[in-house]
Design an enzyme around this catalytic site. Sequence first.
Site, PDB file in Angstrom:
ATOM      1  N   HIS A  96       3.615  77.113  23.853  1.00 44.99           N
ATOM      2  CA  HIS A  96       3.860  78.355  23.119  1.00 44.99           C
ATOM      3  C   HIS A  96       4.705  78.150  21.862  1.00 44.99           C
ATOM      4  O   HIS A  96       5.017  79.110  21.154  1.00 44.99           O
ATOM      5  CB  HIS A  96       4.456  79.444  24.028  1.00 44.99           C
ATOM      6  CG  HIS A  96       5.909  79.240  24.379  1.00 44.99           C
ATOM      7  ND1 HIS A  96       6.313  78.373  25.355  1.00 44.99           N
ATOM      8  CD2 HIS A  96       7.045  79.811  23.885  1.00 44.99           C
ATOM      9  CE1 HIS A  96       7.640  78.417  25.466  1.00 44.99           C
ATOM     10  NE2 HIS A  96       8.105  79.279  24.577  1.00 44.99           N
ATOM     11  N   HIS A  97       5.067  76.885  21.569  1.00 43.14           N
ATOM     12  CA  HIS A  97       5.709  76.609  20.273  1.00 43.14           C
ATOM     13  C   HIS A  97       4.857  75.695  19.405  1.00 43.14           C
ATOM     14  O   HIS A  97       5.309  75.241  18.360  1.00 43.14           O
ATOM     15  CB  HIS A  97       7.100  76.002  20.479  1.00 43.14           C
ATOM     16  CG  HIS A  97       8.131  77.043  20.857  1.00 43.14           C
ATOM     17  ND1 HIS A  97       8.629  77.967  19.968  1.00 43.14           N
ATOM     18  CD2 HIS A  97       8.721  77.324  22.054  1.00 43.14           C
ATOM     19  CE1 HIS A  97       9.494  78.765  20.584  1.00 43.14           C
ATOM     20  NE2 HIS A  97       9.570  78.396  21.874  1.00 43.14           N
ATOM     21  N   ASP A 101       5.582  86.036  20.759  1.00 42.51           N
ATOM     22  CA  ASP A 101       6.965  85.600  20.983  1.00 42.51           C
ATOM     23  C   ASP A 101       7.717  85.567  19.647  1.00 42.51           C
ATOM     24  O   ASP A 101       8.847  86.039  19.539  1.00 42.51           O
ATOM     25  CB  ASP A 101       6.951  84.211  21.646  1.00 42.51           C
ATOM     26  CG  ASP A 101       8.355  83.746  22.028  1.00 42.51           C
ATOM     27  OD1 ASP A 101       9.176  84.616  22.405  1.00 42.51           O
ATOM     28  OD2 ASP A 101       8.622  82.539  21.950  1.00 42.51           O
ATOM     29  N   LYS A 143      14.037  77.329  29.746  1.00 37.11           N
ATOM     30  CA  LYS A 143      15.367  77.505  29.163  1.00 37.11           C
ATOM     31  C   LYS A 143      16.476  77.469  30.221  1.00 37.11           C
ATOM     32  O   LYS A 143      17.652  77.334  29.893  1.00 37.11           O
ATOM     33  CB  LYS A 143      15.435  78.822  28.383  1.00 37.11           C
ATOM     34  CG  LYS A 143      14.765  78.729  27.017  1.00 37.11           C
ATOM     35  CD  LYS A 143      15.047  79.959  26.189  1.00 37.11           C
ATOM     36  CE  LYS A 143      14.372  79.840  24.820  1.00 37.11           C
ATOM     37  NZ  LYS A 143      14.374  81.140  24.116  1.00 37.11           N
ATOM     38  N   HIS A 194       6.948  82.162  29.875  1.00 41.60           N
ATOM     39  CA  HIS A 194       6.896  81.207  28.757  1.00 41.60           C
ATOM     40  C   HIS A 194       8.215  80.462  28.515  1.00 41.60           C
ATOM     41  O   HIS A 194       8.216  79.313  28.150  1.00 41.60           O
ATOM     42  CB  HIS A 194       6.407  81.898  27.467  1.00 41.60           C
ATOM     43  CG  HIS A 194       7.368  82.914  26.917  1.00 41.60           C
ATOM     44  ND1 HIS A 194       7.489  84.176  27.473  1.00 41.60           N
ATOM     45  CD2 HIS A 194       8.256  82.857  25.888  1.00 41.60           C
ATOM     46  CE1 HIS A 194       8.404  84.851  26.782  1.00 41.60           C
ATOM     47  NE2 HIS A 194       8.891  84.077  25.821  1.00 41.60           N
ATOM     48  N   ASP A 195       9.328  81.134  28.748  1.00 38.42           N
ATOM     49  CA  ASP A 195      10.626  80.496  28.455  1.00 38.42           C
ATOM     50  C   ASP A 195      11.374  80.018  29.699  1.00 38.42           C
ATOM     51  O   ASP A 195      12.567  79.759  29.641  1.00 38.42           O
ATOM     52  CB  ASP A 195      11.527  81.485  27.696  1.00 38.42           C
ATOM     53  CG  ASP A 195      11.327  81.386  26.188  1.00 38.42           C
ATOM     54  OD1 ASP A 195      10.761  80.363  25.730  1.00 38.42           O
ATOM     55  OD2 ASP A 195      11.721  82.333  25.474  1.00 38.42           O
ATOM     56  N   HIS A 239      12.852  72.933  26.096  1.00 36.98           N
ATOM     57  CA  HIS A 239      12.633  73.945  27.142  1.00 36.98           C
ATOM     58  C   HIS A 239      11.145  74.045  27.490  1.00 36.98           C
ATOM     59  O   HIS A 239      10.776  74.429  28.598  1.00 36.98           O
ATOM     60  CB  HIS A 239      13.210  75.312  26.733  1.00 36.98           C
ATOM     61  CG  HIS A 239      12.366  76.107  25.786  1.00 36.98           C
ATOM     62  ND1 HIS A 239      12.442  75.970  24.419  1.00 36.98           N
ATOM     63  CD2 HIS A 239      11.419  77.067  25.990  1.00 36.98           C
ATOM     64  CE1 HIS A 239      11.591  76.797  23.837  1.00 36.98           C
ATOM     65  NE2 HIS A 239      10.947  77.475  24.774  1.00 36.98           N
TER      66      HIS A 239
END
Lengths: 363, 116
Positions: free
Chosen positions: A271-272, A300, A217, A213-214, A242
């Site tokens: 996911h945000h 998360d 970044k 998911h990240d 990201h």
Amino acid sequence: MEKNTILIADDAELNREMIKFIFEEQYNILEAEDGEQTISLIQESGEKLCLVFLDLLMPKKSGLDVLDFMNKAGYINSIPVIMITGEATDETDEKAYEYGAMDIIYKPFAPNVVMRRSKNIMELYEKRIDMEQQLEERTRELVESKEKLERSNDFLVNALSSVVEFRSLESGEHIHRVKYFTRLFMKYIMQFYPKYGITKEQASMIVNASALHDIGKIAIPDSILLKPGKLTAEEFEEMKKHTIYGCELLENFKQEENEFYRYCYDICRYHHERYDGNGYPDKLKGDEIPIWAQVVSIVDVYDALVSKRVYKVPYAVEEAACMIKDGECGVFSPEMLDCFELARAELFAVTEGKFSFADTIIG
Amino acid sequence: MTVEEFYTEIGGNYNEIMSRLRTEERVAKFAKMFTKDESYNTLVRTMQEGNIDEAFRAAHTMKGVCQNMSFTTLFQSSYELTEALRAKNMDKANELLTRVTEDYQRVMDGISKYFA
């Protein structure tokens, strides 16, 4: 074991002999003079038997009783049976076939015909058993190589996901926890929300995809990613990207038809997002946000709240739970909050270290 | 006495048995084995005892053996006896047993003569 033995079951020795002389040069011969003896010889030598000649009318147990035994004990699929009978009546013939006999021969026996038919039947069984073994072998190989691939895939996904955490000097535990929490959520979604039609296989792909998911970044500069303290508005705007960077990275290896790719992409990008449309980057709303992205989103947030970060101290689990419910970290769907409640005890157990998940989390 | 003469004497089918077993030695070997078959004796004993089920089985076995030996005449009488016993018709069965005994005796005599 070599299957090279023929069992001849008939109450008259002369009748047995008349079959025996046809085969005795090429095969080992066992003889039985009644049904009980036939059954015990099958039990003793079943593995060696390539054919059974079975008289219909025998003392103690009849030919049909023997067939019945062979069905129940599972011999009928590996040992072909040829019934022997004096007269052809449709009734007994039908019954014999129904009980699994491969063929019926009538007295008087014509050796050439008996030989030819027997060989055909034995060959058929041999081929069938051989094919079944090959299929079994092939299936086993396939399962093995699938498991191997899955393990390699897990390893690569985990390694890739930990790159970002490695850079931000975290231990990689966050990834493990997100995966574990996602698995918990998927379990409850499958159980209580069948409308999403998530299969076990899809759930396991989603769990794997959650690790990434990240991944975006990696493109965020150290000055922002590692900044101890609150980000400026401008820095925060960069940080939000990201989600986009992650997708750009994945798009280089785009696999349109691949479900796993779809999950990875959706999770990286969404996911945000928040249920009320106040998330980023696309401000999706409600069901526009794929369910797998909603799951990763809430787990998360929960893990971020209860973890120590360079810019904050961890919240207690109860407090974190309240904050999520009250929408302090953005709005989640009622379904996600429901799953959160269902998984609550398990989530807390991990966070409070009551449950050593690190050992079980692999894969 | 040849095998063919033996078959003619007892009312058997020589051509049929030869087409199946191919050699006279083999036919003779099976004929000798026939003399040791117990189903006739069992048949007589169980009929005397009035044990219809066992008598039926014995007659059935005997009939099958005769079929394999192409002993046509004895096959025919033992076949009829088997059916009488299957139908549990004891009068008919007792009547047929006399015929079976005659036919059986002829076969046994023929076999002894052949081997003499």
